[in-house]
Enzyme design. Structure first.
Site, PDB file in Angstrom:
ATOM      1  N   ASP A 488      -6.784  -1.640   0.661  1.00 10.92           N
ATOM      2  CA  ASP A 488      -7.357  -2.980   0.605  1.00 10.92           C
ATOM      3  C   ASP A 488      -6.385  -4.054   1.073  1.00 10.92           C
ATOM      4  OD1 ASP A 488      -7.711  -2.553  -2.959  1.00 10.92           O
ATOM      5  OD2 ASP A 488      -5.914  -2.726  -1.759  1.00 10.92           O
TER       6      ASP A 488
HETATM    7  C1  BGC Z   1      -2.619  -4.734  -3.933  1.00  8.81           C
HETATM    8  C2  BGC Z   1      -3.488  -3.534  -3.970  1.00  8.81           C
HETATM    9  C3  BGC Z   1      -4.609  -3.817  -4.918  1.00  8.81           C
HETATM   10  C4  BGC Z   1      -5.341  -5.068  -4.487  1.00  8.81           C
HETATM   11  C5  BGC Z   1      -6.543  -5.394  -5.338  1.00  8.81           C
HETATM   12  C6  BGC Z   1      -3.430  -5.922  -3.555  1.00  8.81           C
HETATM   13  O1  BGC Z   1      -2.620  -7.025  -3.577  1.00  8.81           O
HETATM   14  O2  BGC Z   1      -1.588  -4.507  -3.041  1.00  8.81           O
HETATM   15  O3  BGC Z   1      -2.760  -2.423  -4.319  1.00  8.81           O
HETATM   16  O4  BGC Z   1      -5.490  -2.763  -4.923  1.00  8.81           O
HETATM   17  O5  BGC Z   1      -4.470  -6.137  -4.439  1.00  8.81           O
HETATM   18  O6  BGC Z   1      -6.235  -6.093  -6.483  1.00  8.81           O
HETATM   19  C1  NOJ Z   2      -5.159  -0.218  -5.491  1.00  8.85           C
HETATM   20  C2  NOJ Z   2      -6.620  -0.379  -5.634  1.00  8.85           C
HETATM   21  O1  NOJ Z   2      -7.000  -0.306  -6.966  1.00  8.85           O
HETATM   22  C3  NOJ Z   2      -7.356   0.648  -4.810  1.00  8.85           C
HETATM   23  O2  NOJ Z   2      -8.719   0.373  -4.843  1.00  8.85           O
HETATM   24  C4  NOJ Z   2      -6.831   0.679  -3.399  1.00  8.85           C
HETATM   25  O3  NOJ Z   2      -7.485   1.686  -2.729  1.00  8.85           O
HETATM   26  C5  NOJ Z   2      -5.355   0.845  -3.339  1.00  8.85           C
HETATM   27  N1  NOJ Z   2      -4.745  -0.163  -4.125  1.00  8.85           N
HETATM   28  C6  NOJ Z   2      -4.811   0.835  -1.921  1.00  8.85           C
HETATM   29  O4  NOJ Z   2      -4.773  -0.402  -1.353  1.00  8.85           O
END
Ligand code: BGC
Ligand code: NOJ
Length: 816
Positions: A488
């Site tokens: 994400d």
């Molecule tokens: C983080 C991800 C996380 C996302 C959603 C991002 O800033 O790097 O790991 O899943 O935020 O909260």
């Molecule tokens: C953490 C999030 O909870 C998950 O949905 C996502 O796939 C990973 N980060 C990778 O960005």
């Protein structure tokens, strides 16, 4: 080599033998509705169901020291005035002995100072919305000890976000009652809340405080409360400001004497029309809660409740137990990884020592993946979870990225448009079907966006998930990525130049056609799964259609998603490849290598093997497989958040542990047990225990990330506990490396083991039958099962059809 403790596998505990761990080492309490976090020094907080909306106690994130706020106790020697915390924090006064045992849903902290020993057990009884602290204080001196014991919690005014920000209101709203030694926190009970918290003590109390200022004293913190220093509480009643709960118990202990004191902290609700007693007063009706409090203040109840909790965990874990040549594998599979899967089931990504429980409810994709790790442990609750998740799906087939556990409604702040999310529903449901065989779930009526009247069958939801992707293909025929796919932080339609703009929801350009090879791989996998589900329903034509769609997408991946030696990651807004040799940075990403091979892409034409070799050459490090290489050295506006992290951290070339099991699984599919198991061990927290000073996070649970090779702190883990890493590693080791894999038509036995092993044994409960499995293999040999004997008779293939419930099946498998 630095360790801060050791595993006690017999008691299923991690034993921490010094309080100053590199980070607070956390455990979770509670398993149904009432939850808490507890660190090895008693830091943490509690909440009812929703970490944001029903927070019971305060915790200070990003504080110094890190772990402030907790279930604190103070012991005071009333003869000398010396006082300390038996859990070290918050006074941090030196202890002669210290030990913390984190167990399955409980923690005990024991210590001794100046001949006074204290051992505190913390747990949440099953079926209750309260927690118990049982403190045993022993006088090991040879003279009488006159002691004071103080308890301490700081109440949160329920909504954790508001509590931390809205001071013009909540400096004035705090209210309590004290009745019969029980402290009731009742902020907002006078108006729209019908719930309150209570904090009770088993002993007659000498005094209490409920106003923080009265307990701490001006300009003092929890390390030196004036009331403890003085040795008496002042009977303060909180009017506004910060309500707290403190009891004072005096203990006069003869040499060798032990006294047990029980504290109970809990949550209760009253019917709206019966919340006051007398009815027209403003006083909490305590009729319902009093017997509960009285019950849990009895030592016998606390003991029985704890025994029940132990039995509960034995039963939960009993469904899969293995004995392999590797103790780190056994301990993770049998105890800790399964436990972590249950915690992620409970909380998704919402709340930990690092997740504030404010911003994120339950993730849609996250919860579907978590399911993979616990569906065999609690199939009925997995069923319920699937139906909850599916009910937040939108009629387009899209999905809210998150939903609030209390309301079960999609979270509008983040909204939808994450184009991988819907496909995870298919994978979650398929895991459920394979485990349970319960096809009735497919006919359950499930609404869209929780709207009454919009119900269609769950099966129809799955079809919408698949068509959602097909309706959104880009110029190369690959799925559009939307706001982001699994990663994400790859925000290809965002182009943010403004500080603070959310990467995930900003889309300030239009007309983009960014595509994801990852989603393409995931689509192939999901389409094949849906085809098998359609077959199950006797819909052969539909099944053929889904298989054809999978086939077609496979062709597209090979044509447009292959970079020569690995799978590309995506195409950006302008149609340029990402994760390609053409790029200066970010030439190869781990996710599509894992997902495409999992989906079966490239198995016949050598692409899969080539891609996995590239992973080994370019991404593997001693601490795990990094997410991409080379790391982004600067901000790439066309890529978004991924390039905001300094090289080696998080998604910018960190070891984002969630992705590693995809590679392990891919390696088993390709038949390389050595590589698969090697990758498994690199991030196995137990196997990393001996480098705790490098790893820094808890050695008993996975963390989200380990710093990659571009980071100055390579090998350092961050953000432990709530991560899809838990479920996926569990799947990788149990279903693919050990090869005990549920399928729609039975349990497959297909281990892909490292050469150095000579086999393993396992007990696996599957669809209510127990499989006693022995796998034998000569050391040095690799390969697949060559002979399978079930209850004494050789069988063809490697799938054992489900046995009648309650029976025991003996399975012997031979490799090589
Ligand atoms: C983080 C991800 C996380 C996302 C959603 C991002 O800033 O790097 O790991 O899943 O935020 O909260
Ligand atoms: C953490 C999030 O909870 C998950 O949905 C996502 O796939 C990973 N980060 C990778 O960005």
């Amino acid at each position: 080599m630095v360790r801060y403790g050791h595993f006690d596998d017999r008691t299923r505990e991690y034993v921490i033998d010094r309080p100053d761990t590199p980070l607070p080492w956390i455990n979770y309490l509670g398993s149904e509705e009432y939850f808490g976090l507890i660190s090895n020094t008693a830091g943490g907080y509690s909440f009812y169901r929703d970490a944001r909306l029903r927070r019971l106690t305060r915790y200070r994130y990003n504080s110094a020291p890190l772990d402030v706020g907790g279930r604190y106790l103070y012991l005071r020697d009333d003869t000398t005035g010396d006082y300390w915390s038996p859990s070290w924090q918050p006074t941090r006064r030196e202890l002669d002995e210290y030990e913390c045992r984190h167990g399955l849903s409980y923690t005990t902290i024991s210590s001794a100072r100046t001949g006074i020993r204290a051992e505190t057990l913390y747990y949440v009884p099953l079926g209750e919305t309260l927690e118990v602290w049982r403190v045993a204080v022993t006088n090991e001196r040879d003279t009488t000890a006159d002691l004071s014991l103080f308890s301490s919690v700081e109440f949160c005014l329920w909504d954790a976000q508001d509590d931390a920000t809205n001071y013009q209101r909540n400096f004035s709203t705090g209210q309590v009652e004290v009745d019969d030694g029980v402290i009731y926190h009742k902020t907002e009970y006078r108006e729209r809340r019908d719930h309150f918290a209570f904090f009770a003590c088993s002993e007659p109390i000498e005094g209490f405080d409920t106003q923080r200022e009265a307990f701490l004293g001006p300009y003092r913190g929890w390390e030196a409360p004036i009331a403890v220093e003085r040795g008496s509480l002042s009977g303060s009643i909180a009017h506004g400001w910060s309500p707290v709960g403190n009891h004072h118990v005096r203990l006069s202990l003869e040499p060798g004497e032990t006294r047990e004191v029980i504290f109970v902290l809990g949550y209760a609700e009253n019917p709206r029309d019966d919340k006051f007693d007398p009815p027209h007063s403003q006083i909490i009706n305590k009729l319902r809660v009093r017997p509960k409090i009285a019950h849990w203040l009895q030592p016998s109840a606390v003991k029985a409740g704890f025994d029940a909790l132990t039995r509960h965990w034995t039963a939960l874990l009993g469904g899969l137990q293995v004995s392999t040549p590797d103790p780190d594998t056994d301990r993770m599979v049998n105890i800790w990884n399964a436990y972590q899967c249950m915690i992620t089931f409970n909380l998704s990504r919402s709340t930990s020592g690092f997740e504030t429980g404010i911003g994120r409810g339950m993730g849609f994709r996250d919860s579907n993946q978590d399911l993979l790790g616990f569906v065999h442990i609690i199939p009925e609750r997995a069923r319920e979870r699937i139906l909850d998740i599916a009910a937040t799906q939108i009629a387009t087939g899209g999905a809210y990225h998150q939903y609030q556990p209390l309301t079960k409604r999609g979270n509008n702040d983040i909204g939808d448009g994450f184009n991988d999310d819907p496909l995870w529903l298919i994978l979650g449901v398929s895991a459920y079907l394979k485990e349970t065989g319960d096809a009735s779930i497919l006919d359950e009526p499930v609404p869209f966006d929780n709207a009454p009247g919009s119900e269609v069958s769950l099966y129809e939801h799955l079809i919408r998930s698949l068509t959602y992707t097909l309706d959104r293909l880009g110029p190369h025929g690959l799925p559009l990525i939307g706001r982001a796919d699994w990663n994400d932080c790859l925000n290809l339609n965002c182009f943010s130049e403004t500080p603070g703009e959310p990467f995930q929801t900003t889309e300030n350009v239009s007309g983009g056609q960014a595509e994801s090879v990852f989603i393409a791989g995931q689509f192939v996998l999901a389409a094949k799964e849906l085809a098998s589900i359609a077959d199950l329903r006797g819909l052969g034509e539909k099944a053929a259609e889904y298989r054809a769609a999978a086939e077609k997408m496979t062709g597209t991946i090979v044509e447009h998603g292959w970079d020569g030696a690995w799978f590309r990651r995506a195409y950006d807004f302008h149609g340029n490849p990402i994760g390609s040799g053409e790029n200066d940075e970010g030439q190869i990403f781990v996710e599509p290598q894992g997902m495409c091979v999992l989906a079966g892409v490239g198995l016949d034409d050598g692409l899969a093997a080539r891609a996995l070799d590239s992973v080994a050459e370019r991404l593997a490090t001693p601490h795990g497989v990094v997410l991409q290489q080379p790391a982004y050295s600067r901000y790439h506006v066309e890529l978004g958040e991924i390039s905001t992290y300094p090289p080696g951290y998080k998604e910018n070339a960190g070891i984002f542990c969630h992705t590693n099991p995809w590679i392990m699984i891919a390696e088993t599919i390709a038949g390389d047990g050595d590589r698969a198991f090697d990758y498994y061990r690199r991030i196995n927290p137990s196997a990393r225990e001996s480098i705790s000073e490098v790893h820094r996070c808890e050695p008993y649970v996975y963390a989200q990330m380990i710093a990659g090779k571009d980071a100055p702190t390579h090998g350092e883990a961050k953000n432990s506990w709530l991560t899809g890493t838990a479920a996926w590693n569990f799947v990788a080791i149990t279903q693919w490396i050990l090869g005990l894999r549920p399928e729609l038509d039975g349990l497959r036995i297909d281990p892909v083991l490292p050469r150095a092993w000579n086999g393993f044994v396992a007990t696996r409960v599957y669809r209510s039958a127990t499989y006693e499995i022995t796998v034998r293999k000569p050391i040095g040999v690799t390969g697949r099962v060559t002979q399978l004997v079930v209850d004494g008779s050789p069988v063809d293939g490697t799938v054992i059809p489900p046995a009648p419930a309650g029976t025991t099946v003996r399975v012997e498998a031979v490799i090589g």
